[in-house]
Design an enzyme around this catalytic site. Structure first.
Site, PDB file in Angstrom:
ATOM      1  N   LYS A 204       0.754  -1.112   0.043  1.00 16.43           N
ATOM      2  CA  LYS A 204      -0.162  -0.086   0.097  1.00 16.43           C
ATOM      3  C   LYS A 204       0.655   1.188   0.045  1.00 16.43           C
ATOM      4  CE  LYS A 204      -2.749   0.049   3.404  1.00 16.43           C
ATOM      5  NZ  LYS A 204      -1.800   1.182   4.229  1.00 16.43           N
ATOM      6  N   THR A 206       3.912   1.231  -0.904  1.00 14.82           N
ATOM      7  CA  THR A 206       4.624   1.563  -2.448  1.00 14.82           C
ATOM      8  C   THR A 206       3.769   2.083  -3.270  1.00 14.82           C
ATOM      9  OG1 THR A 206       5.848  -0.454  -1.598  1.00 14.82           O
ATOM     10  CG2 THR A 206       6.148   0.056  -3.740  1.00 14.82           C
ATOM     11  N   ARG A 228       1.601   7.610   7.362  1.00 15.18           N
ATOM     12  CA  ARG A 228       1.545   7.763   8.733  1.00 15.18           C
ATOM     13  C   ARG A 228       3.110   7.479   9.033  1.00 15.18           C
ATOM     14  NH1 ARG A 228      -2.490   2.863   9.842  1.00 15.18           N
ATOM     15  NH2 ARG A 228      -1.447   2.327   7.843  1.00 15.18           N
ATOM     16  N   LYS A 239       6.047  -7.273  10.052  1.00 16.14           N
ATOM     17  CA  LYS A 239       5.877  -6.719   8.665  1.00 16.14           C
ATOM     18  C   LYS A 239       7.040  -5.722   8.070  1.00 16.14           C
ATOM     19  CE  LYS A 239       2.468  -3.546   6.587  1.00 16.14           C
ATOM     20  NZ  LYS A 239       3.356  -2.016   6.848  1.00 16.14           N
ATOM     21  N   ALA A 458      -4.842   0.909  12.126  1.00 20.77           N
ATOM     22  CA  ALA A 458      -6.165   0.622  11.680  1.00 20.77           C
ATOM     23  C   ALA A 458      -6.972  -0.334  12.345  1.00 20.77           C
ATOM     24  CB  ALA A 458      -6.304   0.475  10.240  1.00 20.77           C
ATOM     25  N   PHE A 489      -4.894  -0.920   5.854  1.00 23.58           N
ATOM     26  CA  PHE A 489      -5.486  -2.103   5.765  1.00 23.58           C
ATOM     27  C   PHE A 489      -6.714  -1.907   4.792  1.00 23.58           C
ATOM     28  CE2 PHE A 489      -3.602  -2.893  10.356  1.00 23.58           C
ATOM     29  CZ  PHE A 489      -2.720  -3.536  10.000  1.00 23.58           C
ATOM     30  N   PHE A 577       3.870  -8.350  -8.931  1.00 25.65           N
ATOM     31  CA  PHE A 577       5.092  -9.152  -8.284  1.00 25.65           C
ATOM     32  C   PHE A 577       5.625 -10.029  -9.700  1.00 25.65           C
ATOM     33  CE2 PHE A 577       3.105  -7.964  -4.765  1.00 25.65           C
ATOM     34  CZ  PHE A 577       3.870  -8.033  -3.561  1.00 25.65           C
ATOM     35  N   TRP A 606       7.265  -0.494  -8.279  1.00 30.22           N
ATOM     36  CA  TRP A 606       8.374  -1.157  -7.297  1.00 30.22           C
ATOM     37  C   TRP A 606       9.814  -1.018  -8.236  1.00 30.22           C
ATOM     38  CZ3 TRP A 606      12.222  -4.716  -6.975  1.00 30.22           C
ATOM     39  CH2 TRP A 606      12.537  -5.018  -5.639  1.00 30.22           C
TER      40      TRP A 606
END
Length: 753
Positions: A204, A206, A228, A239, A458, A489, A577, A606
Site C-alpha cells: 500500500k 509503495t 503515517r 511486517k 487501523a 489495511f 510481483f 516497485w
C-alpha cells in the site's frame, strides 16, 4: 516602490519578533535589491544573503556567518561524489547574486577554479560537457541524493539545485511548493487502502509513493503523499517498515522507519505521564486527609497561596465560584481535592512502542512504598494510545489541548467520568506534544513531497494519517493537484474509519478510492495455503494458478462493494510481483472492472518508479473528475449498538452482533454519560472480514462478538473490541530484528525494509 516598502516593513517586524528565529527570502528576481537583502538581521539571515554574512564568508569567518543551505548542500554532495575538488574546474550554471558568490567562495577555498554562465549562454551544452568531465568524470546518483532542475516549479526562474540530506531538501521543496500554490484552494483527495491483506502486506505504501511520483515527476501534476509514521512494533516485528520499496520509496528510509522527529516518543511520554498521574492520585487520596491533600495541592509559596489556572477551571466545573484558597468551606475543599477514582473502571493504560506480549496483563504497585495499593493493568502499543488518535484528528494546538483535557481515564465512585483535566495534567500533556503536532516533510526517490505525520494502527485505532497533513497538503497542491492520503489495511477497516471518523472530523471528502490488490493475496483468499512471515512462499503463490485467483477475487469484489456504500469511485491498483503471470494480471483487472471498479490498472512502480504507475495516475485523474455522491454509513444520532450493528452487517457481512456483559455495561454507561452520539471505531483483525483471522475470502453467516467497549472521548469516538483483539502485538518466532544491523565504520543501517 509600494512592494519594496511593504517588504521592508514586513522584514523589520520579523527582525523584532522573538518567536521568529530565521528569515528566508523567496521573492521574484526583480524584487531583490540591496535594501531588501540587507534588511534582514544577520543573525536571522537563513540564506546568508546579507552583505555582513557574505563579507564574513569571504574573510573566512565561517563560524560567525550564515551560509546558504543550498550552497552548503552542493559542497556536501560534491564531497560525496569526488574525493576532492582541489584543482578541478567547476562551472556554475544559472546561479546569480548571493548564491553564486557563496558557491564561488566555498569552492575556491577548496582549491577549485570556478566559472559562471547563464542558461541562455551560447554553446552551453559543450561547456557543460567539458567542465563536468574535467571535474568528476561520471556523475552518478544514489537514493540519498537528488539532482533537481526546478524549471517546472519556478516558472521563468530556472534554478539547478543539488540537495542532500532530507531536512534541507524538504525545506527547499516546501518553500517552492508553498510559494507556487498558497493562493489556490481547489483540490482532489485520493484515499488509498488494501484488500484484506496477507501478513506480509500488499504494498500500500509503495503504491502511494509510486502514484505521487507518476503524477508529479511524469505527468507534471502537483501531488503530495500523506503517510503515517511507522511504529517500531512492526518495524522490528513481522511486517517491517512502511517507507515503500524498490524505486518507490520515501527517503531517507532508515530515519523514516525509526525515530524520525520523535513524535511517537512524545506520545509515549505524554500517555505514561497521565497513567502515572492516575495511580499516584489514587494513592495520595487513600493515604491523606482532605486538609493534607489541600495543603499539598495548593501550597503556600513565599507566603502566598494561589490556585493554578487548571485548578480554577476545576473549581468552576464543580460550581465553586471562588478564587481565594482561604475562602473554601470544608465541603468545598473535599469536593476539590477528591476525584474518588474507582480503580476497577480505569481504562487508561501505559504504552510502549515495542511488540511485547508479556505486557498484555501485568500487576502494578507491588513495592512496599505503594502501601498495598496494587492492581491489574496492561500495556498497549504506543500507536494505540488515544493521544495518537488525537494527534491524527486535531486541527490546531488549541484544539489538541482541548481534546487532551477531555480524555476520560476512569469513572469516579458515583459513575461520573474522570478526565485528564480533572487530574490537572492537560497543560503538561500539551507541552510534551507541542512539536509532535507539526507534520514532517520528506521526499520520494523522484523528489516529490511527502508529509509524514501520526501513526495510528487501523486494526486497533482509526488508522489514518493526520488531518493537519492532509489540509496543509491540499493547500499546497492547488487547483488540479492531488493529495494521496493513506488509510490502513482494507476497505472494511481503514477506509470505513476514514469516511465515518476522519471525514466527519475534517470536513474533507475524497474524490477517489485507490484499492490496492495483489495476485498473492487473492490466491490466499481463493483457498491457497497459509502465508507466514519469514517462511518461503508455497508454489501456489509463485506459479500461475488462474483458478485460485478467480476464486479469491470474491474478496476484491467485496472490498469494491464496501467502497461503493460511500458513493466514491474506486480504482483498483494491482501491485504486480515478478511471479505474477500476464494471464493472472489480466484476469484480476477484468473481474475488478466487471465488479464495479471505475478502472483496474497493473502497476510496476516497485521496479520502474513513477514511470510504472503512470497508467494508474491517469486512471485516478479520470475517476476524480467523475460525479461524487459521498455519504456516511450511519447517522450519529443512532444508539451505539445500532451503529455497531450497521458496520458489522453492511461492511463485514455479519449476520448479527453479540455483546458480552462487559460490553453491554460499558455501552449503557457511555450512553448515560452523554457519549452516545460519537462515531464508532471498531478494533478488529485486519486478516479477515470477520473476527477470525483464518477465515479468508468473504465469510458470511457469522455472529460478530463484541468483548468490550471503550471510549476515546478526546479523540471523539467509541471503540468496541471485536473477539479476542489485543491492543499489544507480540513478536513472532523470527522477528525482523534478526536482519537489522549497523556498520560501525560507515554507520549505515542494514536490513531495514
Amino acid at each position: 516602490h509600494n512592494v519594496l516598502l511593504l517588504t521592508l516593513s514586513c522584514l523589520l517586524k520579523l527582525n523584532e519578533d522573538p518567536t521568529v528565529h530565521g528569515v528566508a527570502l523567496h521573492l521574484s528576481e526583480n524584487a531583490y535589491s540591496n535594501k531588501i537583502l540587507n534588511a534582514v538581521k544577520p543573525e536571522k539571515d537563513v540564506d546568508g544573503v546579507s552583505d555582513v554574512n557574505l563579507g564574513r564568508l569571504v574573510r573566512g569567518d565561517t563560524y560567525n556567518c550564515s551560509i546558504s543551505p543550498t550552497a552548503s548542500a552542493v559542497m556536501e554532495l560534491l564531497e560525496k561524489l569526488v574525493k576532492t575538488v582541489d584543482g578541478k574546474k567547476v562551472l556554475l550554471v544559472g546561479t546569480c547574486g548571493p548564491l553564486e558568490a557563496s558557491l564561488q567562495c566555498l569552492l575556491q577555498r577548496k582549491g577549485a577554479m570556478t566559472m559562471s554562465c547563464q542558461w541562455k549562454t551560447q554553446q552551453l551544452q559543450s561547456k557543460v560537457n567539458i567542465f563536468l568531465s574535467s571535474m568528476v568524470g561520471t556523475i552518478h546518483r544514489s537514493p540519498h541524493t537528488t539532482v533537481r532542475n526546478c524549471l517546472h516549479l519556478l516558472g521563468h526562474r530556472i534554478t539547478c539545485t543539488f540537495m542532500t540530506e532530507h531536512a534541507r531538501l524538504c525545506l527547499h521543496c516546501f518553500q517552492v511548493w508553498f510559494r507556487r500554490n498558497s493562493s489556490s484552494t481547489r483540490d482532489s483527495m485520493d484515499n488509498r487502502l488494501w484488500i484484506t491483506p496477507t501478513p506480509l502486506g500488499e504494498g500500500k505504501s509503495t503504491v502511494t509513493i509510486g502514484l505521487v511520483q507518476a503524477l508529479t515527476a511524469h505527468l507534471n501534476v502537483n501531488s503530495f503523499a500523506c503517510l503515517r509514521q511507522p511504529s517500531q512494533g512492526p518495524t522490528f516485528g513481522v511486517k517491517g517498515g512502511a517507507a515503500g520499496g524498490g524505486y518507490a520509496q520515501v527517503i531517507p528510509m532508515e530515519e523514516f522507519n525509526l525515530h524520525l522527529t520523535g513524535d511517537i516518543h512524545a506520545i509515549t511520554a505524554a500517555n505514561n505521564l497521565l497513567a502515572a498521574a492516575v495511580d499516584a492520585r489514587i494513592l495520595h487520596e487513600s493515604t491523606q486527609s482532605d486538609k493534607a491533600l489541600y495543603n499539598r495541592l495548593v501550597p503556600v509559596v513565599n507566603g502566598v497561596r494561589e490556585f493554578s489556572s487548571i485548578q480554577l477551571a476545576r473549581l468552576k466545573r464543580l460550581g465553586i465560584n471562588k478564587t481565594d484558597p482561604g475562602t473554601l468551606t470544608a465541603d468545598e475543599i473535599s469536593k476539590f481535592v477528591r476525584l474518588d477514582i474507582d480503580p476497577s473502571t480505569i481504562t487508561w493504560q501505559r504504552v510502549l512502542d515495542t511488540n511485547d506480549r508479556f505486557l498484555r496483563k501485568i500487576t502494578i504497585g507491588q513495592a512496599n512504598t505503594e502501601k498495598g495499593f496494587f492492581r491489574q493493568a496492561q500495556f498497549d502499543i504506543a500507536v494505540a494510545s488515544e493521544i495518537m488518535a488525537i494527534l491524527a484528528l486535531t486541527t490546531s494546538l488549541a484544539d489538541m489541548k482541548e481534546r487532551l483535557g477531555k480524555m476520560v481515564v476512569a469513572n469516579d465512585k458515583n459513575g461520573q467520568p474522570v478526565t485528564a483535566e480533572d487530574l490537572g495534567v492537560t497543560g503538561a500533556l500539551a507541552v510534551l506534544m507541542k512539536d509532535a503536532i507539526k507534520p514532517t516533510l520528506m521526499q520520494t526517490l523522484e523528489g516529490t513531497p511527502v508529509f509524514v505525520h501520526a501513526g495510528p494502527f487501523a486494526n486497533i485505532a482509526h488508522g489514518n494519517s493526520s488531518v493537519l497533513a492532509d489540509k496543509i497538503a491540499l493547500k499546497l497542491v492547488g487547483e488540479g493537484g492531488f493529495v494521496v492520503t493513506e488509510a490502513g489495511f482494507g476497505a472494511d477497516i481503514g477506509m470505513e474509519k476514514f469516511f465515518n471518523i476522519k471525514c466527519r472530523t475534517s470536513g474533507l471528502v475524497p474524490s477517489v478510492v485507490v484499492l490496492v490488490a495483489t495476485v498473492r493475496a487473492l490466491k490466499m483468499h481463493g483457498g491457497g495455503p497459509n502465508v507466514t512471515a519469514g517462511a518461503p512462499l508455497k508454489k501456489e503463490y509463485t506459479e500461475e494458478n488462474l483458478q485460485l485467483v478467480a476464486d479469491g477475487c470474491c474478496n476484491l469484489q467485496k472490498q469494491i462493494q464496501i467502497a461503493q456504500l460511500f458513493g466514491v469511485p474506486v480504482v483498483v491498483a494491482l501491485n504486480v510481483f515478478k511471479t505474477d503471470s500476464h494471464a493472472e494480471v489480466d484476469l484480476v483487472c477484468e473481474i475488478a472492472k466487471q465488479s464495479g471498479a471505475f478502472d483496474a490498472v497493473p502497476c510496476n512502480h516497485w521496479s520502474a518508479g513513477g514511470r510504472g504507475a503512470v497508467e494508474l495516475a491517469q486512471a485516478v485523474r479520470k475517476a476524480a473528475s467523475q460525479e461524487n455522491s459521498f455519504k456516511y454509513l450511519y447517522n450519529l444520532e443512532l444508539p451505539i449498538i445500532e451503529k455497531i450493528r450497521i458496520i458489522a452487517q453492511k461492511v463485514y457481512g455479519a449476520e448479527d452482533i453479540e455483546l458480552s456483559p462487559v460490553a453491554q455495561s460499558q455501552i449503557s454507561r457511555y450512553s448515560k454519560q452523554g457519549f452516545g452520539n460519537l462515531p464508532i471505531c471498531m478494533a478488529k483483525t485486519h486478516l479477515s472480514l470477520s473476527h477470525q483471522p483464518e477465515r479468508k475470502g468473504v465469510p458470511t453467516g457469522f455472529i460478530l462478538p463484541i468483548s468490550d467497549v471503550r471510549a476515546s472521548i478526546g479523540a471523539g469516538f467509541i471503540y468496541p473490541l471485536v473477539g479476542t483483539m489485543s491492543t499489544m502485538p507480540g513478536l513472532p518466532t523470527r522477528p525482523c530484528f534478526y536482519d537489522i544491523d549497523l556498520d560501525p565504520d560507515t554507520e549505515q543501517v542494514k536490513g531495514l525494509f
